[in-house]
Design an enzyme around this catalytic site. Structure first.
Site, short mmCIF file in Angstrom:
data_model
loop_
_atom_site.label_atom_id
_atom_site.label_comp_id
_atom_site.label_asym_id
_atom_site.label_seq_id
_atom_site.Cartn_x
_atom_site.Cartn_y
_atom_site.Cartn_z
N ASN A 132 0.84 -1.20 0.00
CA ASN A 132 0.00 0.00 0.00
C ASN A 132 0.88 1.25 0.00
O ASN A 132 1.56 1.55 0.98
CB ASN A 132 -0.89 -0.08 1.25
N ASP A 186 -0.94 -4.33 11.26
CA ASP A 186 -2.27 -4.89 11.06
C ASP A 186 -3.23 -3.95 11.79
O ASP A 186 -2.94 -3.50 12.90
CB ASP A 186 -2.38 -6.30 11.62
N SER A 187 -4.33 -3.65 11.15
CA SER A 187 -5.22 -2.65 11.74
C SER A 187 -6.67 -2.97 11.44
O SER A 187 -6.97 -3.83 10.60
CB SER A 187 -4.87 -1.26 11.19
N ASP A 209 -13.43 5.16 7.23
CA ASP A 209 -13.28 6.57 7.61
C ASP A 209 -14.60 7.37 7.55
O ASP A 209 -14.85 8.18 8.45
CB ASP A 209 -12.22 7.26 6.74
P1 IMP Z 1 -4.84 -3.67 6.95
O1 IMP Z 1 -4.21 -3.45 8.26
O2 IMP Z 1 -4.20 -2.90 5.84
O3 IMP Z 1 -5.08 -5.12 6.64
O4 IMP Z 1 -6.28 -2.98 7.03
C1 IMP Z 1 -7.34 -3.55 7.68
C2 IMP Z 1 -8.63 -2.84 7.36
O5 IMP Z 1 -8.99 -2.08 8.49
C3 IMP Z 1 -8.63 -1.89 6.20
O6 IMP Z 1 -8.87 -2.52 5.00
C4 IMP Z 1 -9.80 -0.99 6.59
O7 IMP Z 1 -10.98 -1.64 6.30
C5 IMP Z 1 -9.68 -0.93 8.08
N1 IMP Z 1 -8.88 0.24 8.50
C6 IMP Z 1 -7.67 0.22 9.10
N2 IMP Z 1 -7.24 1.47 9.33
C7 IMP Z 1 -8.19 2.29 8.85
C8 IMP Z 1 -8.30 3.71 8.76
O8 IMP Z 1 -7.41 4.48 9.16
N3 IMP Z 1 -9.41 4.18 8.18
C9 IMP Z 1 -10.40 3.38 7.71
N4 IMP Z 1 -10.34 2.06 7.75
C10 IMP Z 1 -9.25 1.50 8.32
#
Ligand code: IMP
Length: 203
Positions: free
Chosen positions: A10, A70-71, A156
């Protein structure tokens, strides 16, 4: 150590990370820049586990220090769903318009105090010798009553930050990067890495 590989494809995340690490004595590069590919199965049940899985995998294939995140979004009324399944919630290919509307519908009659939610981010670092560290941070907010804002991504438009009186999709990237879960977790892991350097332990 001259570089850290960040396990993401990303470019938006890479921009944020480069900004935070701009004063570091090493560069933070993407997997693409490092010429690394890895097929990683994120089968952890916590943000920390998934971040560690990714960081360990990339350190393993590259032989370099690796970092991964991871989020996701935790909605208290939904027992902290979608949580670690945030990207896969209702299906990986389902639009966020649909995912967000689903959450809004579930919380249709829930008053302010029941709408609490947070974005959580875990950042892990893995050294090729097996040492690891992980730091987690969150930003607290509420699920809005309707989507608002065009900035950001994912959830968001429905994540309302009380202190700003708007959703994170209505904040500028600079505003969001000052308060975000990811920025806070990155700052914490950077502190840890810098403390190692002070001890001459950062190989
Ligand atoms: P990953 O950590 O890139 O796998 O993201 C996990 C998912 O969490 C993302 O695809 C979003 O759906 C959500 N997410 C994580 N951080 C954010 C943020 O800052 N804004 C909105 N969605 C988020």
């Amino acid at each position: 150590m001259d570089k850290i590989i960040f396990a993401t494809a990303n470019e938006g995340k890479m921009r944020e990370i480069r900004e935070i690490f701009k004063d570091a004595p090493y560069s933070v590069v993407s997997m693409k820049e490092a010429g690394i590919t890895a097929d990683i199965v994120e089968d952890g049940t916590t943000f920390e586990e998934n971040a560690l899985i990714k960081a360990r995998a990339v350190a393993g294939v590259s032989g370099a220090v690796a970092m991964a995140d991871d989020s996701g979004l935790e909605v208290d009324f939904l027992d902290k769903a979608p949580g670690v399944y945030s990207a896969r919630f209702l299906g990986e290919d389902t639009s966020y318009e649909i995912k967000n509307q689903y959450i809004l519908d579930k919380l249709k009659d829930v008053p302010d105090e029941g709408r609490t939610a947070r974005f959580v981010c875990a950042i892990a670092v893995a050294f090729p010798d097996g040492r690891t560290a992980v730091r987690t941070a969150a930003i607290e907010g509420r699920i809005a009553y309707e989507p608002a804002g065009e900035n950001g991504f994912g959830y968001d438009p429905i994540f309302y930050v009380t202190e700003y009186g708007r959703t994170t999709a209505e904040l500028t990237m600079e505003q969001k990067n000052r308060i975000s879960h990811r920025a806070k977790a990155l700052a914490a892991i950077k502190d840890w890495l810098f403390s190692l350097e002070g001890k001459g332990d950062c190989r």
